[in-house]
Motif scaffolding. Sequence first.
Motif, PDB file in Angstrom:
ATOM      1  N   VAL A 105      30.212  37.700  28.295  1.00 46.20           N
ATOM      2  CA  VAL A 105      31.673  37.595  28.186  1.00 46.20           C
ATOM      3  C   VAL A 105      32.370  38.275  29.364  1.00 46.20           C
ATOM      4  O   VAL A 105      33.430  37.831  29.812  1.00 46.20           O
ATOM      5  N   GLY A 106      31.764  39.339  29.883  1.00 50.18           N
ATOM      6  CA  GLY A 106      32.375  40.046  31.008  1.00 50.18           C
ATOM      7  C   GLY A 106      32.472  39.183  32.247  1.00 50.18           C
ATOM      8  O   GLY A 106      33.454  39.248  32.993  1.00 50.18           O
ATOM      9  N   ARG A 107      31.478  38.348  32.452  1.00 49.99           N
ATOM     10  CA  ARG A 107      31.502  37.470  33.624  1.00 49.99           C
ATOM     11  C   ARG A 107      32.573  36.390  33.512  1.00 49.99           C
ATOM     12  O   ARG A 107      32.995  35.828  34.520  1.00 49.99           O
ATOM     13  N   LYS A 108      32.995  36.114  32.294  1.00 46.12           N
ATOM     14  CA  LYS A 108      34.093  35.161  32.097  1.00 46.12           C
ATOM     15  C   LYS A 108      35.431  35.761  32.530  1.00 46.12           C
ATOM     16  O   LYS A 108      36.380  35.032  32.830  1.00 46.12           O
ATOM     17  N   LEU A 109      35.507  37.087  32.538  1.00 50.42           N
ATOM     18  CA  LEU A 109      36.770  37.768  32.857  1.00 50.42           C
ATOM     19  C   LEU A 109      36.721  38.525  34.179  1.00 50.42           C
ATOM     20  O   LEU A 109      37.708  39.143  34.573  1.00 50.42           O
ATOM     21  N   ARG A 110      35.602  38.452  34.847  1.00 48.00           N
ATOM     22  CA  ARG A 110      35.436  39.207  36.091  1.00 48.00           C
ATOM     23  C   ARG A 110      36.466  38.805  37.147  1.00 48.00           C
ATOM     24  O   ARG A 110      36.798  39.594  38.043  1.00 48.00           O
ATOM     25  N   TYR A 111      36.979  37.593  37.055  1.00 43.56           N
ATOM     26  CA  TYR A 111      37.977  37.124  38.020  1.00 43.56           C
ATOM     27  C   TYR A 111      39.231  38.004  38.031  1.00 43.56           C
ATOM     28  O   TYR A 111      39.966  38.054  39.025  1.00 43.56           O
ATOM     29  N   LEU A 112      39.484  38.696  36.913  1.00 41.82           N
ATOM     30  CA  LEU A 112      40.668  39.558  36.832  1.00 41.82           C
ATOM     31  C   LEU A 112      40.626  40.678  37.871  1.00 41.82           C
ATOM     32  O   LEU A 112      41.671  41.157  38.316  1.00 41.82           O
ATOM     33  N   LEU A 113      39.439  41.086  38.258  1.00 43.88           N
ATOM     34  CA  LEU A 113      39.315  42.121  39.291  1.00 43.88           C
ATOM     35  C   LEU A 113      39.823  41.604  40.634  1.00 43.88           C
ATOM     36  O   LEU A 113      40.465  42.341  41.393  1.00 43.88           O
ATOM     37  N   ASN A 114      39.551  40.338  40.929  1.00 43.10           N
ATOM     38  CA  ASN A 114      40.059  39.739  42.167  1.00 43.10           C
ATOM     39  C   ASN A 114      41.571  39.546  42.104  1.00 43.10           C
ATOM     40  O   ASN A 114      42.271  39.715  43.107  1.00 43.10           O
ATOM     41  N   VAL A 115      42.047  39.184  40.919  1.00 40.05           N
ATOM     42  CA  VAL A 115      43.496  39.053  40.739  1.00 40.05           C
ATOM     43  C   VAL A 115      44.170  40.391  41.035  1.00 40.05           C
ATOM     44  O   VAL A 115      45.142  40.470  41.795  1.00 40.05           O
ATOM     45  N   GLN A 116      43.639  41.444  40.442  1.00 42.61           N
ATOM     46  CA  GLN A 116      44.227  42.767  40.623  1.00 42.61           C
ATOM     47  C   GLN A 116      44.140  43.237  42.074  1.00 42.61           C
ATOM     48  O   GLN A 116      45.071  43.865  42.589  1.00 42.61           O
ATOM     49  N   ALA A 117      43.047  42.926  42.748  1.00 41.60           N
ATOM     50  CA  ALA A 117      42.906  43.328  44.155  1.00 41.60           C
ATOM     51  C   ALA A 117      44.023  42.725  45.000  1.00 41.60           C
ATOM     52  O   ALA A 117      44.580  43.388  45.890  1.00 41.60           O
ATOM     53  N   ASN A 118      44.389  41.481  44.714  1.00 40.14           N
ATOM     54  CA  ASN A 118      45.473  40.838  45.460  1.00 40.14           C
ATOM     55  C   ASN A 118      46.842  41.378  45.059  1.00 40.14           C
ATOM     56  O   ASN A 118      47.752  41.446  45.891  1.00 40.14           O
ATOM     57  N   ILE A 119      46.990  41.759  43.801  1.00 40.46           N
ATOM     58  CA  ILE A 119      48.251  42.373  43.370  1.00 40.46           C
ATOM     59  C   ILE A 119      48.466  43.690  44.113  1.00 40.46           C
ATOM     60  O   ILE A 119      49.568  43.981  44.590  1.00 40.46           O
ATOM     61  N   ARG A 175      47.822  34.133  45.846  1.00 43.48           N
ATOM     62  CA  ARG A 175      46.367  34.112  45.672  1.00 43.48           C
ATOM     63  C   ARG A 175      45.990  34.561  44.262  1.00 43.48           C
ATOM     64  O   ARG A 175      45.083  33.992  43.637  1.00 43.48           O
ATOM     65  N   SER A 176      46.676  35.581  43.764  1.00 45.17           N
ATOM     66  CA  SER A 176      46.422  36.043  42.395  1.00 45.17           C
ATOM     67  C   SER A 176      46.684  34.932  41.388  1.00 45.17           C
ATOM     68  O   SER A 176      45.886  34.693  40.472  1.00 45.17           O
ATOM     69  N   LEU A 177      47.806  34.257  41.554  1.00 52.50           N
ATOM     70  CA  LEU A 177      48.172  33.183  40.627  1.00 52.50           C
ATOM     71  C   LEU A 177      47.198  32.009  40.720  1.00 52.50           C
ATOM     72  O   LEU A 177      46.861  31.391  39.704  1.00 52.50           O
ATOM     73  N   THR A 178      46.743  31.722  41.928  1.00 56.80           N
ATOM     74  CA  THR A 178      45.776  30.632  42.106  1.00 56.80           C
ATOM     75  C   THR A 178      44.474  30.934  41.375  1.00 56.80           C
ATOM     76  O   THR A 178      43.893  30.059  40.723  1.00 56.80           O
ATOM     77  N   ILE A 179      44.026  32.180  41.475  1.00 60.26           N
ATOM     78  CA  ILE A 179      42.789  32.578  40.786  1.00 60.26           C
ATOM     79  C   ILE A 179      42.936  32.399  39.282  1.00 60.26           C
ATOM     80  O   ILE A 179      42.044  31.874  38.607  1.00 60.26           O
ATOM     81  N   ILE A 180      44.079  32.824  38.743  1.00 57.03           N
ATOM     82  CA  ILE A 180      44.310  32.684  37.300  1.00 57.03           C
ATOM     83  C   ILE A 180      44.354  31.204  36.908  1.00 57.03           C
ATOM     84  O   ILE A 180      43.784  30.802  35.892  1.00 57.03           O
ATOM     85  N   GLU A 181      45.038  30.395  37.728  1.00 54.91           N
ATOM     86  CA  GLU A 181      45.138  28.963  37.437  1.00 54.91           C
ATOM     87  C   GLU A 181      43.753  28.318  37.367  1.00 54.91           C
ATOM     88  O   GLU A 181      43.495  27.467  36.517  1.00 54.91           O
ATOM     89  N   LEU A 182      42.872  28.726  38.255  1.00 57.40           N
ATOM     90  CA  LEU A 182      41.526  28.152  38.284  1.00 57.40           C
ATOM     91  C   LEU A 182      40.700  28.554  37.065  1.00 57.40           C
ATOM     92  O   LEU A 182      39.697  27.915  36.756  1.00 57.40           O
ATOM     93  N   GLU A 183      41.118  29.622  36.381  1.00 57.50           N
ATOM     94  CA  GLU A 183      40.363  30.122  35.230  1.00 57.50           C
ATOM     95  C   GLU A 183      40.985  29.709  33.900  1.00 57.50           C
ATOM     96  O   GLU A 183      40.658  30.273  32.865  1.00 57.50           O
ATOM     97  N   LYS A 184      41.868  28.732  33.917  1.00 57.52           N
ATOM     98  CA  LYS A 184      42.532  28.323  32.675  1.00 57.52           C
ATOM     99  C   LYS A 184      41.538  27.869  31.616  1.00 57.52           C
ATOM    100  O   LYS A 184      41.797  27.958  30.427  1.00 57.52           O
ATOM    101  N   GLY A 185      40.389  27.387  32.068  1.00 55.56           N
ATOM    102  CA  GLY A 185      39.385  26.926  31.120  1.00 55.56           C
ATOM    103  C   GLY A 185      38.808  28.038  30.269  1.00 55.56           C
ATOM    104  O   GLY A 185      38.132  27.787  29.276  1.00 55.56           O
ATOM    105  N   THR A 186      39.061  29.292  30.641  1.00 54.39           N
ATOM    106  CA  THR A 186      38.515  30.405  29.869  1.00 54.39           C
ATOM    107  C   THR A 186      39.469  30.839  28.753  1.00 54.39           C
ATOM    108  O   THR A 186      39.313  31.918  28.199  1.00 54.39           O
ATOM    109  N   SER A 187      40.423  29.993  28.426  1.00 58.03           N
ATOM    110  CA  SER A 187      41.364  30.279  27.333  1.00 58.03           C
ATOM    111  C   SER A 187      42.075  31.614  27.551  1.00 58.03           C
ATOM    112  O   SER A 187      41.669  32.645  27.023  1.00 58.03           O
ATOM    113  N   LEU A 188      43.112  31.583  28.353  1.00 54.73           N
ATOM    114  CA  LEU A 188      43.850  32.802  28.673  1.00 54.73           C
ATOM    115  C   LEU A 188      44.423  33.427  27.407  1.00 54.73           C
ATOM    116  O   LEU A 188      45.023  32.753  26.579  1.00 54.73           O
ATOM    117  N   SER A 189      44.265  34.720  27.290  1.00 54.93           N
ATOM    118  CA  SER A 189      44.823  35.434  26.142  1.00 54.93           C
ATOM    119  C   SER A 189      46.330  35.576  26.322  1.00 54.93           C
ATOM    120  O   SER A 189      46.867  35.394  27.420  1.00 54.93           O
TER     121      SER A 189
END
Length: 368
Positions: free
Chosen positions: A110-124, A171-185
């Motif tokens: 499950v952690g690997r499904k959310l690991r993208y959030l670290l990249n989002v935060q790095a860009n923020i 870039r942060s928003l693009t990363i989140i958009e690409l992960e929509k398949g992971t059912s955003l909370s």
Amino acid sequence: MVSIVRYIFILSILFLVGCSRLDLHLAEKAYAQAKTTKQAEPIIAALNTLVMLDRELYQSKLNSAQMALVELQKAKSYMAESNFYLAYLASHKSYRTLPTKESKSVLIQVGRKLRYLLNVQANIVKSFQYLPKSIPALLSKYENKPAVEWDLIEVNSVIEQFVSSAKAIKRSLTIIELEKGTSLSAEIKLWQLALHSQLQMINQIKTHLINLALYSSANVLEKINVQLTEDSANLLSLVRENLAEEAMRPNFIKAKKEYQPYYHLNENLALASSSSRGNSHATWYSSWHSIEVEILENSASFSEYPLAFTDRAKKLSLFKDEAMTTELNLEQGLLNLSLFIGNHQAVYSLINKLNRDRMILNYGESSA
């Protein structure tokens, strides 16, 4: 399986023998051995025996281990529902309380499904780092200083900072958009909306500064447009077109010289605000520059120059109206990263956990 039965057998014998110091020592040794299996069943069995021997010391550990099992079951249930947000929180709690092979496996999944959030935060973080300091004071400075007196190097740097900040948010928003398949909370969706608002605020500030320059330039061009039109119309009424055009040439040269500081300012702003790489202008510059050319250059037929006055004046008026009505709302976003984090504590609690689990998520089962 044989080893598990062996541990349980040993623990049962210890319980029957009685609560002596030797029994406690053997039970603690069995507990240490059980932990090396990285399996919940022998660990909890060992703790049950230890509680019988020393409740004060081991009851809380047993409670924690049992709670970890409950959290693991929750994580598996959430994972089956593709609710990776809650699944990760439960699996993290389970693994960090009772690190078993199974809890680690679920945590990784499950952690690997959310690991993208670290990249989002790095860009923020980068976006906030790019923002100029003391933005309200900066805006006040440019609003109260004639555009022609602006320091080109300084204002270019400011505009470029806003462009870089906006790019990082995108870039942060693009990363989140690409992960929509992971059912955003719901929490991540709110975070995403806040990033959109942040991007709008950044772009509004950049546009506001550019509009200040364009508004001042438009005022100067309006006066030049009136003067050149009147002079050319007067000459055309007195002499032939070619003579009038020749006589007006010094007037156009003088007008260009008068306007030159504004021309350089706007071109610099167009280059600094461009989101494209290389020596290219921002998209807004083409239509603006065409007005500059229409006013400061002779038309194909000089006799048509005075006739086009109204059209040129309308174009300038439209630019001025747009510059005056462009919205600027600093409350739409935030200028401080700490405040932004404070508004999304649930997401940042999750990100902190992901950072703690980073090595496990990167290296999987082989990690320590």
